[in-house]
Design an enzyme around this catalytic site. Sequence first.
Site, short mmCIF file in Angstrom:
data_model
loop_
_atom_site.label_atom_id
_atom_site.label_comp_id
_atom_site.label_asym_id
_atom_site.label_seq_id
_atom_site.Cartn_x
_atom_site.Cartn_y
_atom_site.Cartn_z
N HIS A 254 0.78 -1.46 -0.23
CA HIS A 254 0.15 0.08 0.07
C HIS A 254 0.82 1.50 0.26
CE1 HIS A 254 -3.71 -1.41 0.76
NE2 HIS A 254 -3.61 -2.09 1.02
N CYS A 323 0.26 1.72 -5.76
CA CYS A 323 -0.81 2.80 -6.62
C CYS A 323 -0.54 4.45 -6.83
CB CYS A 323 -1.82 2.83 -6.17
SG CYS A 323 -2.06 1.49 -5.68
N ARG A 332 0.02 2.42 -11.50
CA ARG A 332 0.53 2.12 -11.04
C ARG A 332 1.91 2.97 -11.49
NH1 ARG A 332 -3.58 0.81 -9.28
NH2 ARG A 332 -4.27 -1.30 -8.92
#
Length: 355
Positions: A254, A323, A332
């Site tokens: 993340h 991300c 991405r």
Amino acid sequence: MTALRPERDSGTAGDQGSSYGQPYGDSGAFGGGWYEEQYPQPLLDDETVALRIPEPPARPTVAETGAETGAETGAAGTGPVGGGRAARRKAAKRRHGRRGAPRDQSPGEEAAETAKAPLSRVEARRQARARKPGAAVIASRAIGEIFITTGVLMLLFVTYQLWWTNVRAHAQANQAASSLQDDWASGKRSPGTFEPGQGFALLHIPKLDVVVPIAEGISSKKVLDRGMVGHYAEEGLKTAMPDAKTGNFGLAGHRNTHGEPFRYINKLEPGDPIVVETQDKYFVYKMASILPVTSPSNVSVLDPVPKQSGFKGPGRYITLTTCTPEFTSKYRMIVWGKMVEERPRSKGKPDALVS
């Protein structure tokens, strides 16, 4: 003079002269005191011996008579009013008006008296309808309450996403790292293959002060949302392990929320160390290149020799994916590194972790 005068006693001229100017006393012809009461004589001034008009008697006051009438008091009830009955009526009208209501009453007192008066049924219904809010007011209140509730829920959700998920993920990741290190210290051997969600290594990025467990798989629930980074091991996206002779070790993490271990990987520069620590060895990589933006479907970045990485042939590579832009998952970001050292744990930590 035509008026009667009482006779005086006869006597000598001297005696008569001596009686002039003296009030008749008890020796007078008419009994003295009675005459004075019936015919009072003018008072004499002590200094000038001149005649003086007596002062008129004082009129009785309200306190003396014990009665207060319109003839004795004025419009304000403080002064005498002359003129007889007609004047008294006018004074009463000025005080009370035509219907007996005081004219000097303030508007607030009149409103209070009006409010105390009982309302008719029609007036009561009219006031009740006036107090009842209309449809527009009710609709605006309902919309306002919906907006307030929605705002509160959004604030709670943002607080949960940006703060609480990080707190919880950091706690879970720290617990997983401690458990992994305890197993290594106790000499407990790990199998060559790992179950989805099982931790097997630690990722160090010294420049970003990141130390995070690496678990098998990229499941959000089992791995990523628990603050760890995941190893691409699913069919179709399977990548090599660090101890492979050649291949690409692909990791996902993340960038925001849930521990956000890869939030600042865009700050890495060529040459910055990236270290993978396992039970037996340290694998040291040097950051080589970055792809700031690419499509989420661009799986070629995980190829054994990624085309956009700048690598020319087979080697031992690492790929970090996350991300971008921040707080979105539209695209991405990719960071590549090349292995430069494989160091057994028996020889101690590599220089990248010592300094």
